[in-house]
Write an enzyme that holds these catalytic residues in place. Structure first.
Site, PDB file in Angstrom:
ATOM      1  N   LEU A 182      21.476  59.940 109.235  1.00  0.00           N
ATOM      2  CA  LEU A 182      22.231  60.462 110.364  1.00  0.00           C
ATOM      3  C   LEU A 182      22.827  59.282 111.139  1.00  0.00           C
ATOM      4  O   LEU A 182      22.153  58.266 111.349  1.00  0.00           O
ATOM      5  CB  LEU A 182      21.321  61.276 111.296  1.00  0.00           C
ATOM      6  CG  LEU A 182      22.087  61.969 112.408  1.00  0.00           C
ATOM      7  CD1 LEU A 182      22.864  63.174 111.867  1.00  0.00           C
ATOM      8  CD2 LEU A 182      21.163  62.419 113.516  1.00  0.00           C
ATOM      9  N   TYR A 189      23.465  71.153 114.892  1.00  0.00           N
ATOM     10  CA  TYR A 189      22.964  71.060 116.257  1.00  0.00           C
ATOM     11  C   TYR A 189      23.264  69.685 116.828  1.00  0.00           C
ATOM     12  O   TYR A 189      23.644  68.760 116.096  1.00  0.00           O
ATOM     13  CB  TYR A 189      21.462  71.366 116.317  1.00  0.00           C
ATOM     14  CG  TYR A 189      20.547  70.295 115.761  1.00  0.00           C
ATOM     15  CD1 TYR A 189      20.436  70.082 114.395  1.00  0.00           C
ATOM     16  CD2 TYR A 189      19.784  69.480 116.608  1.00  0.00           C
ATOM     17  CE1 TYR A 189      19.588  69.101 113.882  1.00  0.00           C
ATOM     18  CE2 TYR A 189      18.939  68.506 116.106  1.00  0.00           C
ATOM     19  CZ  TYR A 189      18.845  68.319 114.742  1.00  0.00           C
ATOM     20  OH  TYR A 189      18.016  67.346 114.233  1.00  0.00           O
ATOM     21  N   LYS A 239      24.504  66.796 110.880  1.00  0.00           N
ATOM     22  CA  LYS A 239      23.304  67.127 111.666  1.00  0.00           C
ATOM     23  C   LYS A 239      23.047  68.629 111.554  1.00  0.00           C
ATOM     24  O   LYS A 239      23.379  69.405 112.464  1.00  0.00           O
ATOM     25  CB  LYS A 239      23.502  66.675 113.122  1.00  0.00           C
ATOM     26  CG  LYS A 239      22.199  66.631 113.919  1.00  0.00           C
ATOM     27  CD  LYS A 239      22.403  65.842 115.181  1.00  0.00           C
ATOM     28  CE  LYS A 239      21.247  65.954 116.155  1.00  0.00           C
ATOM     29  NZ  LYS A 239      20.022  65.294 115.744  1.00  0.00           N
ATOM     30  N   HIS A 280      25.089  84.055 100.004  1.00  0.00           N
ATOM     31  CA  HIS A 280      25.127  82.599 100.107  1.00  0.00           C
ATOM     32  C   HIS A 280      26.524  82.089 100.457  1.00  0.00           C
ATOM     33  O   HIS A 280      26.683  81.202 101.276  1.00  0.00           O
ATOM     34  CB  HIS A 280      24.647  81.949  98.804  1.00  0.00           C
ATOM     35  CG  HIS A 280      23.172  82.078  98.582  1.00  0.00           C
ATOM     36  ND1 HIS A 280      22.521  83.281  98.466  1.00  0.00           N
ATOM     37  CD2 HIS A 280      22.207  81.142  98.475  1.00  0.00           C
ATOM     38  CE1 HIS A 280      21.229  83.092  98.288  1.00  0.00           C
ATOM     39  NE2 HIS A 280      21.008  81.794  98.299  1.00  0.00           N
ATOM     40  N   ARG A 306      30.271  63.606 117.041  1.00  0.00           N
ATOM     41  CA  ARG A 306      29.442  63.920 115.866  1.00  0.00           C
ATOM     42  C   ARG A 306      29.359  65.433 115.656  1.00  0.00           C
ATOM     43  O   ARG A 306      29.374  65.912 114.520  1.00  0.00           O
ATOM     44  CB  ARG A 306      28.049  63.316 116.011  1.00  0.00           C
ATOM     45  CG  ARG A 306      27.227  63.497 114.720  1.00  0.00           C
ATOM     46  CD  ARG A 306      25.900  62.790 114.782  1.00  0.00           C
ATOM     47  NE  ARG A 306      25.081  63.300 115.865  1.00  0.00           N
ATOM     48  CZ  ARG A 306      23.975  62.724 116.307  1.00  0.00           C
ATOM     49  NH1 ARG A 306      23.548  61.603 115.747  1.00  0.00           N
ATOM     50  NH2 ARG A 306      23.284  63.250 117.294  1.00  0.00           N
ATOM     51  N   ARG A 315      23.832  89.235 104.432  1.00  0.00           N
ATOM     52  CA  ARG A 315      23.322  88.054 103.720  1.00  0.00           C
ATOM     53  C   ARG A 315      24.019  87.858 102.370  1.00  0.00           C
ATOM     54  O   ARG A 315      24.025  88.744 101.518  1.00  0.00           O
ATOM     55  CB  ARG A 315      21.813  88.171 103.505  1.00  0.00           C
ATOM     56  CG  ARG A 315      21.211  86.865 103.017  1.00  0.00           C
ATOM     57  CD  ARG A 315      19.700  86.920 102.927  1.00  0.00           C
ATOM     58  NE  ARG A 315      19.156  85.609 102.558  1.00  0.00           N
ATOM     59  CZ  ARG A 315      19.147  85.149 101.307  1.00  0.00           C
ATOM     60  NH1 ARG A 315      19.606  85.884 100.326  1.00  0.00           N
ATOM     61  NH2 ARG A 315      18.659  83.942 101.049  1.00  0.00           N
ATOM     62  N   GLU A 371      15.540  56.153 107.427  1.00  0.00           N
ATOM     63  CA  GLU A 371      15.472  56.443 108.865  1.00  0.00           C
ATOM     64  C   GLU A 371      14.205  57.236 109.122  1.00  0.00           C
ATOM     65  O   GLU A 371      13.456  57.551 108.189  1.00  0.00           O
ATOM     66  CB  GLU A 371      16.708  57.227 109.320  1.00  0.00           C
ATOM     67  CG  GLU A 371      16.807  58.594 108.674  1.00  0.00           C
ATOM     68  CD  GLU A 371      18.014  59.412 109.124  1.00  0.00           C
ATOM     69  OE1 GLU A 371      18.426  59.283 110.284  1.00  0.00           O
ATOM     70  OE2 GLU A 371      18.516  60.194 108.304  1.00  0.00           O
TER      71      GLU A 371
HETATM   72  N1  PLP Z   1      17.888  60.497 112.524  1.00  0.00           N
HETATM   73  C1  PLP Z   1      17.484  61.774 112.508  1.00  0.00           C
HETATM   74  C2  PLP Z   1      17.055  62.374 111.207  1.00  0.00           C
HETATM   75  C3  PLP Z   1      17.478  62.540 113.689  1.00  0.00           C
HETATM   76  O1  PLP Z   1      17.091  63.818 113.673  1.00  0.00           O
HETATM   77  C4  PLP Z   1      17.865  61.915 114.902  1.00  0.00           C
HETATM   78  C5  PLP Z   1      17.861  62.647 116.170  1.00  0.00           C
HETATM   79  O2  PLP Z   1      17.498  63.793 116.259  1.00  0.00           O
HETATM   80  C6  PLP Z   1      18.274  60.579 114.870  1.00  0.00           C
HETATM   81  C7  PLP Z   1      18.284  59.902 113.665  1.00  0.00           C
HETATM   82  C8  PLP Z   1      18.735  59.888 116.124  1.00  0.00           C
HETATM   83  O3  PLP Z   1      20.022  60.346 116.468  1.00  0.00           O
HETATM   84  P1  PLP Z   1      20.542  60.305 117.976  1.00  0.00           P
HETATM   85  O4  PLP Z   1      20.401  58.894 118.428  1.00  0.00           O
HETATM   86  O5  PLP Z   1      21.958  60.710 117.859  1.00  0.00           O
HETATM   87  O6  PLP Z   1      19.698  61.246 118.754  1.00  0.00           O
END
Ligand code: PLP
Length: 287
Positions: free
Chosen positions: A207, A33, A149, A102, A52, A100, A182
């Site tokens: 991320l 996403y 993501k 995997h 990304r 379904r 994070e």
């Molecule tokens: N880290 C995580 C785990 C996230 O889910 C997000 C945003 O949803 C971020 C960092 C921040 O990313 P961005 O600045 O691209 O929204």
């Protein structure tokens, strides 16, 4: 209220927007996403989010469902139909619908695409930024590919719930070395005792936040020193300031970590200024 969603080629009322029960995103979290902040009806940090998205899809060997230009048109049309100027745009792309199993479908299926838009009350979020927020810490327990993501967000959801129950708005994951990775839905930053901005490097399992990347530029342009170096929760508590970044939070000052005040426990001038500069730039460059 968002009223119209895009689902696999159609714009439908949200109440009737449904996906197949054998969508692999639903059954296996086999989906990625993206989230864009929306300023005056325009997508913020477009290049970073599209790049990304393409990388996330390519790491999972899912095809881009359409060209960037076509996708941009779909995102804009969803925004237009919802008549939202300030908000968030959510895009999800799954590997598609298949019986379904995997392993990937042996006969290729088209990726499944949904888009929704939600309104953000900028006055309310500015008030929250002016007051600052609390974060808690929680042990890192996510998989080793947090750079992709994906919608596999169960540890993030559990961490966020833990934060909420503790009266905080975000949970910072802490790895086995005692370093913050994070937040559950944001990147974590401090202005350390020496006056250097610090945020975790992207070699770590985090991320690659688009807001994080833009803000590194913004901060350097403003003459601040930025060091992509991790910090401990103790360093955060002893820091001058702390904040989180993300498309949803933009730059949001943190005034408490695990109940300990950061600095003097009030929102500091650097985070406040960076928030303003980031928003100015994001508004000016949105498409
Ligand atoms: N880290 C995580 C785990 C996230 O889910 C997000 C945003 O949803 C971020 C960092 C921040 O990313 P961005 O600045 O691209 O929204």
């Amino acid at each position: 209220m968002s009223r119209i969603a895009y689902v696999n080629g159609r714009f439908v009322p949200k109440s009737q927007a449904v996906v197949h029960i054998e969508d692999r995103g639903y059954q296996l979290a086999d989906a990625v996403y993206e989230v864009w902040a929306l300023f005056d009806g325009k997508l913020a940090d477009p290049e970073g989010h599209f790049a990304r998205l393409e990388r996330s899809l390519s790491e999972l060997r899912i095809d881009m469902p359409m060209s960037r230009a076509a996708l941009t048109a779909v995102l804009r049309e969803t925004v237009r139909r919802n008549r939202i100027r300030e908000g968030l745009v959510y895009l999800q792309v799954s590997r598609g619908v298949a019986r379904r199993d995997h392993a990937f479908p042996t006969d290729p299926v088209p990726p499944a695409v949904i888009v929704t838009v939600s309104r953000v009350d900028r006055a309310a979020t500015e008030a929250r930024a002016a007051a600052g927020v609390a974060v808690i810490t929680t042990p890192e327990n996510r998989w080793g590919r947090c750079d992709i993501k994906t919608v596999g967000l169960l540890p993030n959801a559990l961490a966020k719930q833990k934060a909420r129950e503790a009266g905080a708005v975000e949970a910072w994951f802490v790895d086995e070395l005692g370093l913050v990775t994070e937040g559950a839905s944001s990147n974590a930053w401090i202005l350390d005792a020496e006056g250097t901005l610090r945020t975790r490097d992207t070699q770590a399992n985090i991320l690659r936040g688009v807001t994080r990347l833009s803000l590194i530029d913004v901060a350097r342009e403003a003459g601040l020193k930025v060091d992509e170096r991790p910090f401990t929760p103790q360093e955060a508590a002893q820091a001058k300031e702390a904040f989180i970044t993300g498309a949803g939070t933009l730059v949001l000052p943190v005034v408490k970590v695990d109940g300990h005040p950061v600095g003097d426990g009030r929102v500091g001038p650097v985070a406040t200024k960076l928030r303003r500069l980031y928003i100015e730039r994001a508004r000016a460059t949105a498409i």
